[in-house]
Design an enzyme around this catalytic site. Structure first.
Site, PDB file in Angstrom:
ATOM      1  N   CYS A 132       0.826  -1.215   0.000  1.00  0.00           N
ATOM      2  CA  CYS A 132       0.000   0.000   0.000  1.00  0.00           C
ATOM      3  C   CYS A 132       0.861   1.266   0.000  1.00  0.00           C
ATOM      4  CB  CYS A 132      -0.927  -0.012   1.209  1.00  0.00           C
ATOM      5  SG  CYS A 132      -1.915   1.483   1.341  1.00  0.00           S
ATOM      6  N   CYS A 135      -0.482   4.125   2.137  1.00  0.00           N
ATOM      7  CA  CYS A 135      -0.310   3.960   3.587  1.00  0.00           C
ATOM      8  C   CYS A 135       1.148   4.185   3.995  1.00  0.00           C
ATOM      9  CB  CYS A 135      -0.692   2.549   4.025  1.00  0.00           C
ATOM     10  SG  CYS A 135      -2.158   1.885   3.247  1.00  0.00           S
ATOM     11  N   ASP A 136       2.084   3.680   3.198  1.00  0.00           N
ATOM     12  CA  ASP A 136       3.469   3.583   3.670  1.00  0.00           C
ATOM     13  C   ASP A 136       4.482   4.445   2.917  1.00  0.00           C
ATOM     14  OD1 ASP A 136       2.572   1.695   5.515  1.00  0.00           O
ATOM     15  OD2 ASP A 136       2.786   0.073   4.074  1.00  0.00           O
TER      16      ASP A 136
END
Ligand code: NAP
Length: 317
Positions: A132, A135-136
């Site tokens: 992701c 997200c990261d």
């Protein structure tokens, strides 16, 4: 006892909820580990009609949830451990909540990111390996990143990650990309994106200070090589989330739920499927929402026609 339970909260589940709630069916929506589904892990959505300037994935999902709530949809969260569709009412066992019964069930559990299944990968999820970018990506400011895959997801992740990374190397096992031309062009025009085509991933390699990179087999030279990186983002597609059904619903060879063509009806009357869990072809937010609407309408028709007497009948007969 609910008239209808919707399992899953992507665009399919939320749209089904909006339609059923507006029809006074008071659906219960079960949110799993990722409320809002895959779109909560994407950035800008440019192709959902009605948003001329695009809209952020989490915002679109939040809006859909509020819209369902406004019409009386009820939400509960928890992991669906198992279901019993052998007789009516149907039973859905939710972790920490027990068994919930319903006259009908709409499955909208979507699909989850696939992993490569190579050594070093699972050990380093959250420590340099991710599926992701949204997200990261932030954690890789000024670092070198690898994105694995040759589809639209890989192109999108690669382009997005250049916001943070010093460089992004796109590793793909063939020399031809599967991605659409517009997504390929966008990645190719980005100077920070480098290409390592014809490379099959072999191992995520770590050292004393953390992730060192990805060992790949170069299919042209027939040699193994290490592509150095601080992070590896795997973007190789998805698997439908159907494990909890335990074989009670017919699926195809890839695990996608089979529906009667042109409908959302599964092999069990009263159980419907919509969104990515039954769609291996289009897999778009708008098609998921469209099938969510279809599932609600199919479900409503079913509920109008079913009776208490019908529920006691074995479905095998
Ligand atoms: P995909 O189209 O199935 O592509 C998966 C890629 O990963 C393929 O290039 C495949 O290689 C590679 N791959 C699969 N398993 C692998 C393995 N074990 N090792 C190495 N490589 C592997 O999946 P996707 O990119 O997630 O796209 C799915 C759908 O969503 C598509 O319809 C796409 O158009 C859509 N999508 C759209 C957008 C957008 O429009 N904004 C963004 C993302 C996704 P091969 O090519 O060799 O099979």
């Amino acid at each position: 006892m609910y008239k209808s339970i919707i399992i899953g909260t992507g665009p399919a589940g939320y749209t089904a909820a909006i339609y059923l709630a507006r029809a006074n069916m008071n659906p219960l929506i079960i949110e799993g580990m990722q409320p809002g589904g895959q779109l909560t892990t994407t950035t800008e959505i440019e192709n959902f009609p009605g948003f001329e300037q695009g809209i952020l994935g989490p915002e679109l999902m939040d809006n859909m949830r509020k819209q369902a709530e406004r019409f009386g949809a009820e939400f509960t969260s928890g992991w669906v451990e198992e279901v019993d569709f052998s007789k009516r009412p149907f039973k859905v066992k939710v972790e920490g909540k027990g068994i919930i019964e319903a006259e009908s069930v709409i499955i909208a559990t979507g699909a989850s990111a696939k992993y490569l299944g190579i050594p070093g990968e699972q050990d380093n999820v959250g420590r340099g390996v991710s599926t992701c970018a949204t997200c990261d990506g932030f954690f890789f400011r000024g670092k070198k990143i690898i994105v694995v895959g040759g589809g639209d997801s890989a192109m999108e992740e690669a382009s997005f990650l250049t916001r943070f990374a010093s460089s992004v190397t796109l590793v793909h096992r063939r020399d031809e990309l599967r991605a659409s031309k517009i997504m390929q062009d966008r990645a190719r025009e980005n100077e920070k994106v480098h290409w390592a085509l014809n490379r099959t991933p072999l191992e995520v390699v770590t050292g004393e200070t953390g992730l060192k990179g990805l060992k790949v087999h170069n299919n042209e030279t027939n040699q193994d090589e290490l592509i150095e990186a601080d992070g590896v983002f795997v973007a190789i597609g998805h698997t439908p989330n159907t494990g909890f059904l335990n074989g009670q619903i017919h699926t195809d060879e890839h695990g996608y739920i089979e529906v009667k063509p042109g409908t959302t009806e599964t092999n069990i009357p009263g159980v419907f499927a919509c969104g990515d869990v039954q769609d291996n072809r289009y897999r778009q937010a708008i098609t998921a929402a469209g099938t969510g609407c279809m599932a609600a309408m199919d479900c409503e028709k079913y509920l109008e026609g079913s009776s208490v007497h019908d529920w006691s009948e074995s479905l095998d007969q």
